[in-house]
Design an enzyme around this catalytic site. Structure first.
Site, mmCIF file in Angstrom:
data_model
loop_
_atom_site.group_PDB
_atom_site.id
_atom_site.type_symbol
_atom_site.label_atom_id
_atom_site.label_comp_id
_atom_site.label_asym_id
_atom_site.label_seq_id
_atom_site.Cartn_x
_atom_site.Cartn_y
_atom_site.Cartn_z
ATOM 1 N N ARG A 1 0.828 -1.201 0.000
ATOM 2 C CA ARG A 1 0.000 0.000 0.000
ATOM 3 C C ARG A 1 0.870 1.261 0.000
ATOM 4 O O ARG A 1 1.883 1.329 0.716
ATOM 5 C CB ARG A 1 -0.945 -0.002 1.214
ATOM 6 C CG ARG A 1 -1.932 -1.148 1.155
ATOM 7 C CD ARG A 1 -3.066 -1.027 2.143
ATOM 8 N NE ARG A 1 -3.825 -2.283 2.164
ATOM 9 C CZ ARG A 1 -4.733 -2.631 1.258
ATOM 10 N NH1 ARG A 1 -5.019 -1.805 0.259
ATOM 11 N NH2 ARG A 1 -5.346 -3.789 1.338
ATOM 12 N N ASP A 2 0.441 2.240 -0.833
ATOM 13 C CA ASP A 2 1.151 3.523 -0.889
ATOM 14 C C ASP A 2 0.991 4.243 0.454
ATOM 15 O O ASP A 2 -0.102 4.283 1.028
ATOM 16 C CB ASP A 2 0.597 4.374 -2.034
ATOM 17 C CG ASP A 2 1.515 5.520 -2.408
ATOM 18 O OD1 ASP A 2 2.047 5.510 -3.518
ATOM 19 O OD2 ASP A 2 1.699 6.426 -1.560
ATOM 20 N N HIS B 1 7.568 1.205 -10.758
ATOM 21 C CA HIS B 1 6.415 0.734 -9.997
ATOM 22 C C HIS B 1 5.139 1.091 -10.725
ATOM 23 O O HIS B 1 5.002 2.197 -11.251
ATOM 24 C CB HIS B 1 6.394 1.339 -8.584
ATOM 25 C CG HIS B 1 6.634 2.811 -8.550
ATOM 26 N ND1 HIS B 1 7.895 3.354 -8.660
ATOM 27 C CD2 HIS B 1 5.776 3.860 -8.448
ATOM 28 C CE1 HIS B 1 7.805 4.665 -8.605
ATOM 29 N NE2 HIS B 1 6.522 5.004 -8.486
ATOM 30 N N HIS C 1 1.327 2.079 -10.224
ATOM 31 C CA HIS C 1 0.339 2.529 -9.244
ATOM 32 C C HIS C 1 -0.974 1.842 -9.622
ATOM 33 O O HIS C 1 -1.427 1.958 -10.767
ATOM 34 C CB HIS C 1 0.107 4.035 -9.344
ATOM 35 C CG HIS C 1 1.270 4.885 -8.959
ATOM 36 N ND1 HIS C 1 1.351 5.508 -7.737
ATOM 37 C CD2 HIS C 1 2.401 5.235 -9.634
ATOM 38 C CE1 HIS C 1 2.471 6.220 -7.678
ATOM 39 N NE2 HIS C 1 3.134 6.068 -8.817
HETATM 40 P P1 AMP Z 1 6.118 8.095 -8.101
HETATM 41 O O1 AMP Z 1 5.933 9.535 -7.694
HETATM 42 O O2 AMP Z 1 5.365 7.676 -9.317
HETATM 43 O O3 AMP Z 1 7.594 7.752 -8.183
HETATM 44 O O4 AMP Z 1 5.493 7.232 -6.921
HETATM 45 C C1 AMP Z 1 6.189 6.999 -5.726
HETATM 46 C C2 AMP Z 1 5.162 6.620 -4.715
HETATM 47 O O5 AMP Z 1 5.843 6.032 -3.612
HETATM 48 C C3 AMP Z 1 4.362 7.796 -4.153
HETATM 49 O O6 AMP Z 1 2.979 7.613 -4.422
HETATM 50 C C4 AMP Z 1 4.679 7.767 -2.673
HETATM 51 O O7 AMP Z 1 3.565 8.116 -1.865
HETATM 52 C C5 AMP Z 1 5.098 6.339 -2.459
HETATM 53 N N1 AMP Z 1 5.966 6.087 -1.315
HETATM 54 C C6 AMP Z 1 7.066 6.792 -0.957
HETATM 55 N N2 AMP Z 1 7.610 6.263 0.163
HETATM 56 C C7 AMP Z 1 6.837 5.199 0.502
HETATM 57 C C8 AMP Z 1 6.874 4.256 1.563
HETATM 58 N N3 AMP Z 1 7.829 4.274 2.516
HETATM 59 N N4 AMP Z 1 5.911 3.293 1.628
HETATM 60 C C9 AMP Z 1 4.940 3.255 0.681
HETATM 61 N N5 AMP Z 1 4.858 4.126 -0.354
HETATM 62 C C10 AMP Z 1 5.786 5.090 -0.444
#
Ligand code: AMP
Length: 114
Positions: A29-30, A100, A102
């Site tokens: 989960r994000d 990743h 989403h």
């Molecule tokens: P992006 O901006 O497409 O690179 O997505 C990165 C995602 O990683 C964002 O939606 C963040 O909220 C998420 N994220 C960052 N750190 C963590 C974490 N420790 N656990 C879960 N999700 C994270």
């Protein structure tokens, strides 16, 4: 990679809220969800961006989508609908440089995305 946040999740240094995993893929989960369901689906091997993909990654990318399908089904979203997206580099909003998907669902989505 030792300094990659998502590699640390794959090797157990950091423990995310895991919803699915197999030999090649981890889904969790994000931490800052943008929808009632917001799951990130990552390969357990480090790939920085879509630009770094090669033909040898073809099957692995398919596995990411199959995992997204499984998570959507597990979350009860398969029939309602959900969005799967991968950002590449700065203008698309990529902030973690380990590819990743989403997977977002549980609310109506807008198009085009902002
Ligand atoms: P992006 O901006 O497409 O690179 O997505 C990165 C995602 O990683 C964002 O939606 C963040 O909220 C998420 N994220 C960052 N750190 C963590 C974490 N420790 N656990 C879960 N999700 C994270």
């Amino acid at each position: 990679m030792t300094d990659c946040l998502f590699c640390k999740m794959c090797n157990g240094e950091i423990e995310p809220d895991v919803v699915y995993q197999d030999d090649d893929v981890l889904a969790f989960r994000d931490v800052n969800p943008q929808a009632p369901t917001h799951v990130l689906i990552i390969p357990k091997t480090h790939i920085s961006t879509i630009n770094d993909l090669t033909p040898e990654h073809e099957a692995l990318i398919g596995k990411l989508y199959l995992a997204a399908k499984q998570v959507a089904s597990d979350e009860g979203l398969a029939e309602r609908g959900y969005r799967v997206v991968m950002n590449c580099n700065a203008e698309a909003g990529q902030s973690v440089f380990h590819i990743h998907l989403h997977m977002l669902g549980g609310r109506a989505m807008q198009w085009p995305p902002g």
